[in-house]
Structures are given as structure tokens and as C-alpha cells.
Scaffold this active site. Structure first.
Site, PDB file in Angstrom:
ATOM      1  N   ARG A   1      -0.653   4.802  -5.623  1.00 36.73           N
ATOM      2  CA  ARG A   1       0.462   5.204  -4.783  1.00 36.73           C
ATOM      3  C   ARG A   1      -0.068   5.861  -3.514  1.00 36.73           C
ATOM      4  O   ARG A   1      -1.193   6.363  -3.469  1.00 36.73           O
ATOM      5  CB  ARG A   1       1.375   6.186  -5.529  1.00 36.73           C
ATOM      6  CG  ARG A   1       0.749   7.547  -5.762  1.00 36.73           C
ATOM      7  CD  ARG A   1       1.564   8.408  -6.709  1.00 36.73           C
ATOM      8  NE  ARG A   1       2.869   8.728  -6.154  1.00 36.73           N
ATOM      9  CZ  ARG A   1       3.755   9.518  -6.753  1.00 36.73           C
ATOM     10  NH1 ARG A   1       3.449  10.084  -7.925  1.00 36.73           N
ATOM     11  NH2 ARG A   1       4.923   9.757  -6.211  1.00 36.73           N
TER      12      ARG A   1
ATOM     13  N   ALA B   1      -6.548   1.164  -2.817  1.00 40.72           N
ATOM     14  CA  ALA B   1      -6.418   2.614  -2.682  1.00 40.72           C
ATOM     15  C   ALA B   1      -5.097   2.991  -2.004  1.00 40.72           C
ATOM     16  O   ALA B   1      -4.345   2.132  -1.544  1.00 40.72           O
ATOM     17  CB  ALA B   1      -7.599   3.161  -1.901  1.00 40.72           C
ATOM     18  N   HIS B   2      -4.866   4.288  -1.899  1.00 38.01           N
ATOM     19  CA  HIS B   2      -3.597   4.766  -1.345  1.00 38.01           C
ATOM     20  C   HIS B   2      -3.413   4.345   0.109  1.00 38.01           C
ATOM     21  O   HIS B   2      -4.334   4.369   0.893  1.00 38.01           O
ATOM     22  CB  HIS B   2      -3.424   6.275  -1.494  1.00 38.01           C
ATOM     23  CG  HIS B   2      -4.565   7.133  -1.095  1.00 38.01           C
ATOM     24  ND1 HIS B   2      -4.535   8.506  -1.250  1.00 38.01           N
ATOM     25  CD2 HIS B   2      -5.771   6.845  -0.570  1.00 38.01           C
ATOM     26  CE1 HIS B   2      -5.669   9.001  -0.822  1.00 38.01           C
ATOM     27  NE2 HIS B   2      -6.423   8.037  -0.413  1.00 38.01           N
ATOM     28  N   ASN B   3      -2.187   3.925   0.394  1.00 37.68           N
ATOM     29  CA  ASN B   3      -1.779   3.586   1.756  1.00 37.68           C
ATOM     30  C   ASN B   3      -2.403   2.318   2.331  1.00 37.68           C
ATOM     31  O   ASN B   3      -2.317   2.056   3.531  1.00 37.68           O
ATOM     32  CB  ASN B   3      -2.004   4.777   2.705  1.00 37.68           C
ATOM     33  CG  ASN B   3      -1.211   5.985   2.258  1.00 37.68           C
ATOM     34  OD1 ASN B   3      -1.743   6.945   1.700  1.00 37.68           O
ATOM     35  ND2 ASN B   3       0.088   5.905   2.439  1.00 37.68           N
TER      36      ASN B   3
ATOM     37  N   GLN C   1      -0.017  13.332  -4.606  1.00 36.37           N
ATOM     38  CA  GLN C   1       0.325  12.118  -3.868  1.00 36.37           C
ATOM     39  C   GLN C   1       1.835  11.925  -3.919  1.00 36.37           C
ATOM     40  O   GLN C   1       2.416  11.786  -5.000  1.00 36.37           O
ATOM     41  CB  GLN C   1      -0.425  10.923  -4.454  1.00 36.37           C
ATOM     42  CG  GLN C   1      -1.945  11.151  -4.503  1.00 36.37           C
ATOM     43  CD  GLN C   1      -2.626  11.032  -3.147  1.00 36.37           C
ATOM     44  OE1 GLN C   1      -2.636   9.979  -2.531  1.00 36.37           O
ATOM     45  NE2 GLN C   1      -3.202  12.141  -2.652  1.00 36.37           N
TER      46      GLN C   1
END
Lengths: 356, 356, 356
Positions: free
Chosen positions: A220, A241-243, A200
Site C-alpha cells: 500500500r 513497493a509503495h506508491n 502507511q
């Protein structure tokens, strides 16, 4: 550590309220109507508590002008338009605050990290290369701040928080104990029956005045960043969660989970344990009731729900079996059949009458 | 660290059971019927395991008198009325226990804290001002005990636990790793589009013999205290919000969440991932099945449920669409229409017959 | 800490792709199509992103041969059969990796523990008696590794992880921050109105290439072990109770909870917040959609769901009330009554016609 007393007059001034009664009465704390003692201040935020207020042993009450006249048992008041807000403001004066500055001798801080002179860094904190801690920020004991993390001014980071993934935090951010910010997102490419990890490379950006509870996971981003805008407040045990992007002043109660790349608008309220799938958009000013499962974008402000209400387990079992049957019972067709049969019957009846 | 052997006779004595077979046979542990070896003890708690018991290589079995006669392949028994309870008791003798006392040199303890001579404080523990740790209590490494926290006798606090908010714990309390007790409650007054933090002035009071799993969040109260009464047992990843009260001997499985100011009675059982909204009351002796959403008070003891059963996804999609349709399909009215049409038909039929 | 640049040609070689365009163009990172800059590489994994690719300022794109011809605005490509996999592989080269080895002076390591010379042990790590840390493994700061724990080669254990219960980990295992492995299972024997703790004597066995997110709880077994087979991947805030077995390459999204003694097969996918009761079996190759409640074994591969879809709260209230009514509305009987009445009506109609 402070632990102060305030006069009724002083307290009224702090919330720009009208002071009624014994102006020099001293208060050492606040309490609920039910448990308040004479040295404590209590508040009412609705008429339904008038009876309780009448019985309360509180030394004074924060009330609206309307309420005040209805509590003859009490002599001392702070009168304000919004007692709940006044209460919120006054709690800060009675809170015990740790006021040390400086770096405890046991903290391990990389030489390239920049720590403000007015920050406090607790025991056994570890701070990595090129990190920044701003003015007036308090880092409690045993926190981990990984390399490349930046923390603004007047933040509070409680014990055992892990901040990694080169996360950037604004000012007045509060993160409660044992939360993880900037952990690796859950990204894997499936290939030939195995999961291939996607390192990531994105980060986490957190605005000003954001509050995150304890035991949360804020991942991240995979390539771009995960974003919490200014004024977002998050309760405990929440998964971001990511994004994911969360718009300004949105609130999330405990145990919510937001899957990857979903965008949530501004001023939304998610009640406890709401789950939102990935890659969708939630508009501004959306309220989602507790434990709802959100699988599609929401484009119109309003209140949304899912789930089924609680029943006594015996009744629930019957209803649950019939929920299964719904798969094979065409409800709307059933209504159409009823309508059709009704007209057949009526036709029979009228023909019948005609032939009498 | 202990790791002992016990004779069959000794083990039988420990649970006041009858010893049958080779009294001096030595046991170094316990195991399941399936995996037990000759130096290990196994148990049966129901007749359905008789076949498995017959195949087991365990050195001896804990059984009831009835069971014993049905396992001819085994010669060695401990006979008791309640084999599961006997098993529970004996696990404690085979558990490896750390028995150090004293304070590791790396622990940071405020001079005003009071630590019993018979307590153990692990490496990198941080203990704040005016805290108390009672006799025989074990604080594992890297725990944070904030100022004003009190911990009773014979407690076990595992690594990375954070105890803050001036929480007060009774005796024999066990808190597993990475749990947070006394974190700030999620209290904010909304005003002019922003959230105004309410400093939390209440605390947490935990009774005797309470057990809290790992990664739980037990928040301090806003004004009054959050309370867990004696004998409460809580699994992992559970959220207890500010001012919740949990009655004695109530059990909560993993991932439950209880919102603010809710009161739960005594002897309740909450299965996994149950969610309960704030400001309601749950009576004593209530059981709530897994993943249920509780939005109203429960005043009568019994079992309660919500949710829908699992289906193959294709069938589920049909049932789910029809759940939506329920909003526009008046079910009970539908039944009434059916009844009405039935009587119309019967009336037609009888009139018809009369006129034959 | 590395932070390298790579030429387009080198990057293409790393994924065995065809390099098209300016072979010596240097890249310092990867980004999404939308945010990529000329020094960054982006990828497409579906034709629906062709428009976005056409607009992207990325220095080069990872594409399939088919896609390449449809992006005239771009001159530089890495052409591969599976761009998503190529992207996954290349992320590892741009990831900043910490490459220290050795033991920080502040780590507390029991003399009987065996630490590989090529491992890294961070500040304030505590490692107990008889533990093992393998070659190339990185233990971040403030981790607790209790006595008897074994960790294989090339593992990554992030800050504030607690590993206890004599857990045994394979190679290339990654455990993210604040997770607890080997905590005590939730086992209590009820007797005379109280809960009698069952000391947990089993352990946790984790295979190779297992990934566990942050804030997870993986409990040790009661008698036998809790098992995660090779290649299992687990997201954040997941609960794995005692004696659960998870088959190879199964994936679990955030907030799942698996109750005690349940066995999950290989290659399963559990979406977010799925709950599975204890003592059941899930077959291989089962997919379970988000927030599903699984209360029975699943013996056939396929996709399974539960829950109800989101509705505007007003409609939801109506549907929810009718869900309750289902307990008293016999749906299938209702359909039968309709069928019966239909035939009664038709019989009336035909008799009627005959007699005209």
C-alpha cells in the site's frame, strides 16, 4: 467442476476458424505436438515446428492456411490466421472450472461486509468489516480479506492470499496463491541512529483484467495509493513497493522488483528479475531484458539491458578482475594515446623516407 | 513430540563409528564447537577447526581417526571416515518430531479424497475432491490441497502451503511453509495490444525425496507438465516456471528463477539468485555461481559465472562508466593496433641502426 | 477500529512543534502535497518542494522555520526542526488501528500455550504447545505459531505468517503477511551422489523493534541460532539463511538474500536485491547499493557496489561482448606496452633530431 468434450466443428466455431476433416471428431483436451494423443488438439505457431507436426499423433492441428498444406500426415485442421491466439482461447474451454456459488459455512464474514449472491467464498476465508466481494467472484479457501477491501466482479483469488490496506480491485482480477496485496510499505524515518516507522496511510488500486502471480508483495502507498492500471500482468515473486504506478497492459516476469514511487508506462515488458530503483519514470513501450538494473529514468521507448554475459568460471574470473582494473584504466584516453602515437610513428616514417 | 537422550555408545552405533571414551555418557543434543556444552555432541569436518575443537566444551566430538590424535583436551570421540555425514545422520535423532496421526476435527476434506490412516492432517487444512494423501505423510495446519492432487508416503507439507493444478508428488517429499505448487503458469497471447490469458492445462510432477523451501512458486505446465525429478533440493523463494524440467539430484539455492520450458540436467548446482532464461538446456553436472544470468544453453559440464565483483562505490562508478565505453572501444582491434604499431617502431629502429 | 480527527494545535503538540494559523482547524488525515485536500495535513522535507507546497490545497503544512516564510499561499503551519520525523510520528495517529483483545472462538490454541489477556488472537489461528504470546500483541487471522515459539509484547503478526523452529521474538516486533520465520535451513551433506538432509536443530532469535516485511523467509539455524538484533528492519521477499546474524538497526530493502552463517554489522543499509554469500563478515556502517553481489568480507565502513549500468540493448550487446574479451585482453599490460612504445617513439624522435 466441468470436464467436457468438444467436436472439431464446435472448436473451430469457437475461434471462428475453418474446420477441415472429420467434423464430429471429439476432443477432450489440448497438448503439445510432441505428447498429444488422438483425442487431443495441438497447435503450431511457426514453420519451424512443421516436422514435429508431421510426426504428431494429435487428433487435429490448429494451423494457418499456409501451414496446412505442408502437413500431409494430418487430415484434421482448424485453420485460423493466428494459431497461438486460437490456442489461447480454446484452453479456456478445456480448463476444469469450479462453479460453486455461495459461502462455505466455515467462512468468517463480518456482518457489515457485502458479498454478492453469485460469489463463492471458500472454507476458512476471513472477511473484515465493510469489505465488498462482487458478482461471480471466487475466493478460494483460507484467503484473508481485511476490512475496507473491495473486490469487483468475476475475480479469482487463490488460497492464502492476504488482501489488506483497504485495497480496491476492479473486475476480472486474478490473484494467485499466497500473494499479499496492500501490505505495509517499507517507510521509516531515520533519527538518532534508529528507524522510526511511518504508518502507511495510502492504499492499493488495481484496475480491471489485472493478473498477479503467486508469492507477490504489492504494498500500500505511504500517503497516496499504489496503482496497477487495467490489463497489467505480473508473474510470481514480484515486489511492487509503495506508491509505484504501473501503466496499462504492462507485463512483468517473475522476480522483478520495483522500488518506491517509481512510475512505469503503458505496454512495457520487464523480463525476469529486473530491478528498478525508486522515484524514477519509465516511458511507455519500454522493454527491459532479464536481470537488468535500472537506476535512471527511461524517457524513450526501446529495449534496455544491463549485466554481463555468462562465461566459463575461469574466463569469468579474468574478465571480472579486468572489470575492476577498468576503474584505473582510462579507456577512451587509451584510444587517444594510440591515435597520437600512430601519428608520431607516421611522422617519423615519412621524415625518414624524405631523408633517404 | 520426542526429545530423547542417547549414550555415546548408541550414537556411535547409529553412524557405524568407533566409540572412544566414556561409553555411557548421555547426550541431549548437538551444537557447534563454539557453543557446545558437556551434554552436547559437536563435529569437525576439516583440520582448520582443530584449535576450536581443542577449546570446545562439547561432551564428545565426531572426528576422523587423523583428527582424534590431535585433540588431547578431549577424551570422548566418535571416529568415522566422514564426520559431516555422521553429523547429518545424527541430527535426525535429536530433531523434535511430531508423531500424531489422524485428522484434526477442523480439517475440511472432500468425501472423495483418500487419506491414509497413518497420515496426519492438521487444523484448518482444506483437501479437495479426488485428492490422495499417502501413508505416514504429515500435512501441517492451514494447508490447501486442491482437487486432484496426489501426495505420496512419508511426506511433510508445512503450514500455508498451497498445492493445486492437480500436482502429483512422490514419496518423502518435503515442502516448507507458504510455498505454492501447481499455480498457474504465466502464459498470455499478445493480440491487439492486450494480453489474452492461456489457461494452463498441464500439471506438476514431483519425484521422490524432493525438498522445496519456503515461499517458492512451482508453476503447473501450459500443456505438458512441469517436472522435478527424484532427489532435487530447492531452497527458499525460488521460481520454477511452467514446463521447466529439473534433473535428478540437482540443487538450487535461494532466490533462483528458472523461466519457462527450460530443461536443467542431473546433479547440477545453482548458487543463490541464479536466473535462467526460458527454452534452453543445461547439461548434467553444471555448476552456476551466485547471481549469474544464463541466457544460452550450456552443453558441457563445468562451472559458469556472470556478474561483476564488488568494489568501493567510487571505484565502481569509474569502472561502470568504462563498461559503457566498451560499447565504443573495440578492445581486440586495440590490441591489434598495438601489435601493428610495435612492428612499425621496430622496423623504424632497425632501419635506423642499419643507417648509423 | 479508530478513525479520529485532530486539531492543528493538538497535532503540533504531538510533535512538540510550533503551531501557526487557525489552531482549531480539524484534520482527518495526511496526504502528499499534490493530492492533499483542506482537511488533510502535508509536509515538506526539502526546499525543492517549495513550488509544490505553494500550489498545495493541504489544510496545513509541516515545515522548518526557514521553509515557512517561503510559502505565502499557506496560512497554517506546524514548524519543527525535522518535518520528515514529525510526519512519521503523526502517521501513527491517523492510522486505523484494530483494538480488539481476546481470542476468537475459532482459534486453535494448545492448552499448554500461554496467551496474555491483552493479546488478540484472530480467526483460524493455530498455536502449538508451550508457545507464549505477550501483552498487547496482535495475531491476525490464519497465522500459524508452532510449538515452543515465544512472542513478546505489543507485536503485530499479520495473516498467514508461519512461525516455527521454536523462534523467540522480542517486543514490538512486526511481521507482515505470509512471511515464514524459523523454517528449516537448507542444509544437506552430499554423499555418493545424493543429498542427505541435516535436520536443523538451531532456532531464530529476534530482538526488540524488529520489522520484517511480507513473503520473507528467515530460516532457523543448523546448530546455533539465526539472529536479528534490536531495531533491524527488513522489506519484502527477503531471504535470511540459517545462522545469519544481522546487527542492530541494519536495514534491508526488498529481495535481498543473505546466505548461511554470514554476519552483518550494525547500522548497515542494503539496497534492493543485494546478494551476500555465506560465511563472510560485513562490518558496521556499511552501505551496499542495489543488486550488488557480495562475495568477500567487508572490513571497512563505506559504500560498496557491483553490477553494470543500463544501456540501450544494442550498445549493451557490444559492451557485453567486450566484457567477455576482457578475459583475453590484459588491460594493465596493455597500458604498460603503451608506455613502453611511447618511450621508444620518443627515443627515436630525439636520436633523429640529434642527427639532423
Amino acid at each position: 467442476m466441468n470436464s467436457q468434450k468438444f467436436s472439431l466443428e464446435k472448436l473451430a466455431q469457437l475461434v471462428q476458424g475453418q474446420c477441415i476433416g472429420q467434423l464430429d471428431l471429439q476432443f477432450s483436451g489440448m497438448a503439445s505436438l510432441e505428447s498429444a494423443q488422438p483425442h487431443q488438439l495441438a497447435f503450431l505457431n511457426a514453420d519451424k515446428y512443421l516436422n514435429e507436426a508431421q510426426q504428431s499423433q494429435a487428433g487435429a492441428l490448429i494451423v494457418t492456411a499456409d501451414m496446412q498444406s505442408q502437413i500431409p500426415s494430418q487430415q484434421n485442421f482448424i485453420v485460423v490466421p493466428n494459431p497461438y491466439l486460437a490456442f489461447a482461447i480454446l484452453t479456456h474451454f478445456f480448463e476444469k472450472k469450479s462453479v460453486e456459488t455461495g459461502i462455505e459455512s466455515t467462512a468468517q464474514i463480518h456482518p457489515s461486509a457485502i458479498i454478492s449472491d453469485t460469489a463463492y467464498i471458500g472454507h476458512y476465508v476471513v472477511i473484515g468489516a465493510n469489505s465488498v466481494v462482487g458478482e461471480g467472484t471466487r475466493i478460494e479457501s483460507q484467503v484473508k480479506i481485511d476490512h475496507g477491501v473491495e473486490i469487483g466482479k468475476d475475480c479469482f483469488i487463490d488460497s492464502h492470499v492476504t488482501i489488506t490496506g483497504e485495497a480496491k480491485l476492479g473486475d476480472r482480477v486474478r490473484i494467485h496463491a499466497n500473494t499479499v496485496v496492500g501490505g505495509e510499505g517499507f517507510g521509516f524515518a531515520p533519527y538518532q541512529g534508529k528507524w522510526h516507522r511511518i504508518a502507511q496511510l495510502g492504499s492499493v488500486r488495481i484496475g480491471n483484467d489485472v493478473r498477479i502471480g503467486s508469492n507477490c508483495s504489492i504494498d500500500r502507498g505511504a500517503l497516496d495509493d499504489t496503482i496497477l492500471e487495467d490489463g497489467v500482468i505480473i508473474d510470481n515473486l514480484v515486489q511492487i513497493a509503495h506508491n509505484v504506478k504501473v501503466g496499462a497492459n504492462t507485463a512483468m516476469a517473475a522476480k522483478c522488483g520495483i522500488a518506491g514511487s517509481t512510475t512505469i508506462g503503458k505496454n512495457c515488458v520487464l523480463a525476469g528479475a529486473v530491478g528498478i530503483v525508486g522515484h524514477i519514470n519509465i516511458a511507455d513501450n519500454v522493454t527491459i531484458t532479464g536481470m537488468s538494473m535500472v537506476t535512471k529514468s527511461i524517457s524513450v521507448a526501446g529495449s534496455y539491458s544491463s549485466g554481463t554475459p555468462m562465461l566459463e568460471s575461469g574466463s569469468w574470473k579474468k574478465a571480472a578482475i579486468r572489470f575492476k582494473q577498468l576503474a584505473d584504466v582510462p579507456l577512451t584516453q587509451l584510444v587517444k594515446r594510440l591515435d597520437h602515437m600512430q601519428s608520431q610513428i607516421e611522422s617519423l616514417e615519412s621524415t625518414f623516407k624524405l631523408r633517404k
